[in-house]
Design an enzyme around this catalytic site. Structure first.
Site, mmCIF file in Angstrom:
data_model
loop_
_atom_site.group_PDB
_atom_site.id
_atom_site.type_symbol
_atom_site.label_atom_id
_atom_site.label_comp_id
_atom_site.label_asym_id
_atom_site.label_seq_id
_atom_site.Cartn_x
_atom_site.Cartn_y
_atom_site.Cartn_z
ATOM 1 N N ALA A 143 0.842 -1.194 0.000
ATOM 2 C CA ALA A 143 0.000 0.000 0.000
ATOM 3 C C ALA A 143 0.873 1.237 0.000
ATOM 4 O O ALA A 143 2.070 1.163 0.259
ATOM 5 C CB ALA A 143 -0.902 0.014 1.234
ATOM 6 N N GLU A 177 14.304 5.160 -0.489
ATOM 7 C CA GLU A 177 15.365 5.293 0.499
ATOM 8 C C GLU A 177 14.744 5.331 1.902
ATOM 9 O O GLU A 177 13.734 6.006 2.116
ATOM 10 C CB GLU A 177 16.128 6.595 0.232
ATOM 11 C CG GLU A 177 17.543 6.600 0.770
ATOM 12 C CD GLU A 177 18.269 7.894 0.415
ATOM 13 O OE1 GLU A 177 19.071 8.337 1.228
ATOM 14 O OE2 GLU A 177 17.989 8.446 -0.673
#
Lengths: 184, 184
Positions: A76, A138
């Site tokens: 999600a 990241e």
């Protein structure tokens, strides 16, 4: 004032963050009195129930900071500004699970916290899966797991997957097969 | 740092409201880098799936300010500080629906927004209902409706009840009857 309605008289922005904005609004109630509403604004999200040809559900296992615990949830993510929900679902499925889907269909929506949060989560069903490499952002850490669909339903009912969107997507898919008169 | 873990380095309170508190925390990720987490703190809530002897589900119909819409939801409310969840569920069922229950059993929990909110909602099943007068809080406006259970399941699947706790309570109750090996 109409029954079951409220009107905004004033709105004060308290916090404008990366994920949420927080407002305190003054509202007029139906009996003419005033009160405050604390509102969390969120751009909305998309959740994907991705099912392999072997009837396994793709989960992501990750640390959830507010609960200080590791959860099992469906892949999600947050809608980018102006992003189409289906495009968001396909993007998150690719980033988190390295997965592309031939079939992608809408299952429905949920309001996780209608009392104080504007977030709406759209649920998609993905089938015809093809796998490539994860493309995590990241600072994003998560493991992908595959759970047989029948086991996933049992795990929801035994309270093992507390995440709301995960419970709803799995249970709606399960119930569609068991309710007469519902066309999938 | 262990895999799938984060450590709090610093926490700043941004807003201390009536319903929520908002914090921005600095956390250490598993690869040694730092990031921020926006966290909404909420005391938690309780939701009640109350089913009459005629197999009707009690709903409350109310205006939900963040979505500017009227929703149909199960009776529910916020935990008071130190309150027992079952006591909270019984209190909300009495206040919102004027209803007392002879049987009250735990169905499970949900995290509505594990990404940025600490809220946990506990779900109870109430049966053996007896009715008295509503005892609404000041400034609280809602109508009580009764929907046959089979219709409520269909309404969830047709996307008519977006509230997460409402979908989960109804679908878990429905699924428990349709999954072999699950003991209610």
């Amino acid at each position: 004032m109409a029954h079951l309605n409220e009107t905004t008289l004033d709105s004060t922005m308290l916090f404008d963050g990366k994920i949420i904005r927080v407002e305190k609004d003054t509202v007029l109630l139906e009996d003419g009195t005033q009160t405050f509403r604390e509102v969390v604004r969120h751009p909305g999200g998309v959740c994907v129930l991705a099912i392999t040809d072997a009837d396994e559900v793709l989960f992501v296992k990750q640390f959830r900071y507010p609960h200080r615990t590791v959860t099992m949830e469906l892949p999600a993510g947050k809608l980018e500004y102006g992003e189409n929900p289906e495009a968001c679902g396909r993007r998150e499925l690719l980033e988190e699970c390295g997965c592309r889907a031939k079939q992608f269909s809408y299952l429905g929506k949920l309001f996780p916290v209608p009392a104080y949060d504007t977030e709406v989560i759209h649920i998609y069903l993905a089938k015809g899966l093809e796998f490539d490499a994860q493309q995590l952002d990241e600072g994003e850490f998560l493991d992908v797991e595959r759970i047989p669909l029948a086991q996933a339903v049992r795990m929801v009912l035994s309270d093992a997957y507390p995440d709301a969107k995960t419970q709803i997507a799995i249970l709606r898919y399960f119930a569609m097969d068991h309710v007469k008169g519902i066309v999938r």
